[in-house]
Design a protein around this motif. Structure first.
Motif, PDB file in Angstrom:
ATOM      1  N   ASN A 100       0.829  -1.210   0.000  1.00 24.56           N
ATOM      2  CA  ASN A 100       0.000   0.000   0.000  1.00 24.56           C
ATOM      3  C   ASN A 100       0.861   1.256   0.000  1.00 24.56           C
ATOM      4  N   LEU A 101       1.934   1.257   0.803  1.00 22.88           N
ATOM      5  CA  LEU A 101       2.852   2.402   0.813  1.00 22.88           C
ATOM      6  C   LEU A 101       3.480   2.601  -0.554  1.00 22.88           C
ATOM      7  N   ALA A 102       3.848   1.504  -1.204  1.00 18.28           N
ATOM      8  CA  ALA A 102       4.443   1.583  -2.538  1.00 18.28           C
ATOM      9  C   ALA A 102       3.437   2.108  -3.554  1.00 18.28           C
ATOM     10  N   MET A 103       2.178   1.697  -3.425  1.00 22.67           N
ATOM     11  CA  MET A 103       1.125   2.156  -4.324  1.00 22.67           C
ATOM     12  C   MET A 103       0.963   3.680  -4.230  1.00 22.67           C
ATOM     13  N   ILE A 104       0.991   4.199  -3.013  1.00 26.92           N
ATOM     14  CA  ILE A 104       0.853   5.651  -2.801  1.00 26.92           C
ATOM     15  C   ILE A 104       2.036   6.381  -3.432  1.00 26.92           C
ATOM     16  N   TYR A 105       3.251   5.950  -3.087  1.00 20.67           N
ATOM     17  CA  TYR A 105       4.462   6.627  -3.568  1.00 20.67           C
ATOM     18  C   TYR A 105       4.530   6.582  -5.098  1.00 20.67           C
TER      19      TYR A 105
ATOM     20  N   THR B  94       1.723   6.656   5.635  1.00 18.53           N
ATOM     21  CA  THR B  94       1.058   6.769   4.328  1.00 18.53           C
ATOM     22  C   THR B  94       1.150   8.184   3.771  1.00 18.53           C
ATOM     23  N   ILE B  95       0.903   9.189   4.600  1.00 21.51           N
ATOM     24  CA  ILE B  95       0.955  10.555   4.072  1.00 21.51           C
ATOM     25  C   ILE B  95       2.393  11.044   3.901  1.00 21.51           C
ATOM     26  N   GLN B  96       3.315  10.514   4.701  1.00 20.90           N
ATOM     27  CA  GLN B  96       4.724  10.865   4.507  1.00 20.90           C
ATOM     28  C   GLN B  96       5.232  10.327   3.177  1.00 20.90           C
ATOM     29  N   LYS B  97       4.736   9.135   2.769  1.00 25.01           N
ATOM     30  CA  LYS B  97       5.113   8.586   1.477  1.00 25.01           C
ATOM     31  C   LYS B  97       4.622   9.485   0.345  1.00 25.01           C
ATOM     32  N   ALA B  98       3.399  10.000   0.480  1.00 27.69           N
ATOM     33  CA  ALA B  98       2.859  10.898  -0.542  1.00 27.69           C
ATOM     34  C   ALA B  98       3.687  12.178  -0.626  1.00 27.69           C
ATOM     35  N   ALA B  99       4.058  12.715   0.540  1.00 34.01           N
ATOM     36  CA  ALA B  99       4.867  13.930   0.567  1.00 34.01           C
ATOM     37  C   ALA B  99       6.250  13.674  -0.045  1.00 34.01           C
TER      38      ALA B  99
ATOM     39  N   VAL C 267      -0.049  16.307  12.569  1.00 34.70           N
ATOM     40  CA  VAL C 267       0.369  16.094  11.183  1.00 34.70           C
ATOM     41  C   VAL C 267       1.134  17.301  10.651  1.00 34.70           C
ATOM     42  N   ALA C 268       0.624  18.506  10.899  1.00 37.46           N
ATOM     43  CA  ALA C 268       1.259  19.719  10.388  1.00 37.46           C
ATOM     44  C   ALA C 268       2.680  19.879  10.914  1.00 37.46           C
ATOM     45  N   ALA C 269       2.934  19.359  12.111  1.00 39.76           N
ATOM     46  CA  ALA C 269       4.270  19.459  12.699  1.00 39.76           C
ATOM     47  C   ALA C 269       5.237  18.434  12.121  1.00 39.76           C
ATOM     48  N   GLN C 270       4.716  17.373  11.494  1.00 42.91           N
ATOM     49  CA  GLN C 270       5.581  16.277  11.052  1.00 42.91           C
ATOM     50  C   GLN C 270       5.706  16.138   9.539  1.00 42.91           C
ATOM     51  N   VAL C 271       4.753  16.657   8.786  1.00 42.69           N
ATOM     52  CA  VAL C 271       4.751  16.450   7.338  1.00 42.69           C
ATOM     53  C   VAL C 271       5.157  17.739   6.634  1.00 42.69           C
ATOM     54  N   ASN C 272       6.174  17.630   5.781  1.00 43.80           N
ATOM     55  CA  ASN C 272       6.683  18.799   5.074  1.00 43.80           C
ATOM     56  C   ASN C 272       5.909  19.004   3.771  1.00 43.80           C
ATOM     57  N   CYS C 273       4.623  19.310   3.937  1.00 42.96           N
ATOM     58  CA  CYS C 273       3.736  19.446   2.778  1.00 42.96           C
ATOM     59  C   CYS C 273       2.491  20.188   3.244  1.00 42.96           C
TER      60      CYS C 273
END
Length: 539
Positions: free
Chosen positions: A123-128, A162-167, A195-201
């Motif tokens: 699933n992580l690979a699918m997102i990325y 999952t959202i870190q992979k997208a970012a 999330v806002a503190a951890q994701v650079n997006c």
């Protein structure tokens, strides 16, 4: 942090998943143009990989002259164990010709196992892979993290992955979705802050309304750092709907000083909401905040007395800021202040000490007690007020009417109406048929008046509603009939009440014609007939 918030409208995609809502390609193109005029930043047009209608929409949308909105196509991450370059859905997004893609993926491990039936790693690979592939083709990519809040509450570490992979893959936005609509504002605030503190997006919010909290949750997310809000006009959407942009926009901009659209565009909010509702053939709730017809309506006499001194006494906002207007309703709860306000609207000079004016107030209350309702029948109310001020005359007098209903074997039921009127000192007798008794009466009434007022053919009955007033009386109950009439320029409503539905309908029809002939509409007298009458009288 910037106070600018981007507005992402998904009425044309998520909104159409609401029960009873279906939009043609033509409908979707009209709404897209209107949303652009309102100033939204993204318009999600549909899922080109799911149906031919959306493929046609994206093809025709290329011809739209949009001022600022970006059309975005929706889709999912690649299928499991598939190369993104071979994925049909991702390639349909590319073929649509959009510059922005919105794709969703799984954030909840429960969904990964049960819905996708694959591993957490795949699933992580699918997102990325999906985000990276679309970015490599030059698209702006918005990643919708489906069921993010449920996933975060069950397995925080994996949901964050999952959202870190997208970012990491280059997503321009990561949108956190409360897909089941079950989160509380306090949860939204806590999780979005994390999330806002951890994701650079940049972060967005997509909320559903299953707990009546989609608007509150969207605002909570913005307070916590989200800078994109997804929603629909009038809250259209599956189950209980999506976050309602008609409330989110003014709440963010007019109450909380965020920048979403221009002040001039904000004045188009009510018009846009009603336009979308009309195109979708869905009645807007009267009490919908900001844009509903009752949002700034006042009925109680004490309230009206206060707003006549200052509107702020009972209004949290100037209605014109969102393109709405103040309304005063006249009913059995009304005092003199209500009539003063209505008279001012109509440029009538009502002397409140005058016995005739006081009689009108009492008459309105008595009529409402009998079952009349003037809140939705402004034209009938105006006729009463003009009569009280001596500014309206009876342009025709009803002498009698008769209706018959007949059905021959193997034939449709037909109705026939006979109407006798006195018009400008002439007696007119007409017969007309119709597919029902009300239609027959309407046709006969028009037929009797058309020689005197030929423009009457420009008006038509646009809506007809019957309401039983006291259900316990069964078929002997009084009914209230509301008739809405229109010409090419105006719409007006009238009311009738009786134990007989034909009589109630007749009252409303007669009032509708009387109102049209007061000069308030596009209906005008027949000048040639007037001149002919003058000549005959002179002889």
């Amino acid at each position: 942090m910037s106070s600018a918030v981007k507005i992402f409208d998904t009425t044309l995609r998520d909104g159409t998943q609401g029960e009873g809502i279906s939009l043609s390609v033509e409908d979707k193109l009209k709404i897209a143009q209107k949303l652009d005029e309102l100033g939204v930043h993204y318009i999600e047009g549909g899922w080109p990989g799911s149906n031919n209608k959306d493929i046609e929409f994206f093809e025709r949308a290329k011809q739209l002259s949009l001022k600022q909105a970006k059309i975005t196509a929706f889709g999912s991450t690649r299928r499991k164990d598939t190369d993104p370059a071979d994925d049909v859905n991702l390639n349909k997004i590319l073929e649509s010709g959009v510059s922005v893609a919105t794709i969703f993926g799984k954030s909840w491990d429960f969904h990964v196992h049960k819905a996708l039936q694959t591993s957490l790693e795949e699933n992580l690979a699918m997102i990325y892979d999906s985000v990276f592939y679309l970015k490599s083709k030059g698209l702006e990519v918005i990643y919708d993290a489906e069921h993010f809040f449920d996933g975060y509450k069950q397995n925080q570490a994996y949901a964050m992955q999952t959202i870190q992979k997208a970012a990491e893959a280059g997503a321009d936005w990561v949108v956190l979705c409360d897909t089941n609509g079950g989160s509380m504002p306090s949860e939204i605030t806590r999780i979005v802050t994390d999330v806002a503190a951890q994701v650079n997006c940049p972060i967005g919010i997509h909320a559903h309304n299953d707990c009546e909290l989609a608007v509150a949750n969207s605002i909570a997310a913005v307070h916590a750092g989200a800078r994109q809000v997804q929603g629909t006009m009038n809250g259209f959407g599956e189950r209980c709907g999506n976050a309602n942009l008609c409330s989110i926009l003014p709440n963010l901009q007019l109450k909380l000083s965020y920048t979403c659209i221009s002040p001039e565009q904000m004045t188009q909010l009510t018009n846009t909401a009603r336009y979308v509702s009309e195109i979708a053939n869905v009645h807007m709730p009267l009490n919908q905040p900001y844009v509903g017809s009752a949002a700034f309506a006042h009925k109680g006499g004490i309230h009206v007395s206060a707003i006549l001194r200052h509107a702020k006494t009972y209004e949290h906002l100037t209605p014109e800021l969102v393109g709405n207007k103040q309304r005063v309703l006249v009913s059995e709860l009304a005092g003199q202040s209500n009539l003063v306000f209505k008279a001012q609207e109509l440029n009538l000079d009502l002397d409140m000490q005058n016995a005739q004016t006081k009689q009108v107030i009492q008459e309105i209350k008595d009529l409402e007690h009998q079952g009349y309702q003037f809140e939705g029948a402004d034209a009938s109310l105006e006729l009463l007020l003009r009569k009280a001020s001596g500014q309206v005359e009876d342009v025709f007098e009803v002498k009698s009417f008769k209706v018959s209903i007949e059905r021959h074997r193997d034939q449709a039921v037909r109705s026939e109406a006979i109407v006798k009127l006195a018009v400008k000192n002439e007696e007119v007798y007409t017969v007309a048929s119709g597919n029902g008794p009300v239609n027959a009466l309407d046709n006969a009434l028009r037929k009797a008046l058309i020689d005197f007022y030929p423009d009457i053919q420009r008006m038509h009955l646009s809506d007809y509603k019957v309401r039983v007033i006291d259900e316990k009386d069964a078929t002997a109950a009084k009914v209230r009939v509301l008739v809405e009439s229109s010409d090419f320029e105006n719409t007006w409503s009238t009311v009738g009440v009786s134990e007989n539905v034909i009589e109630a309908s007749w009252q409303a029809l007669v009032d509708s014609l009387r109102y049209a002939l007061t000069g308030k509409t596009a209906v005008t007298p027949n000048k040639e007939r007037e001149a002919e009458r003058s000549g005959l009288l002179n002889h």
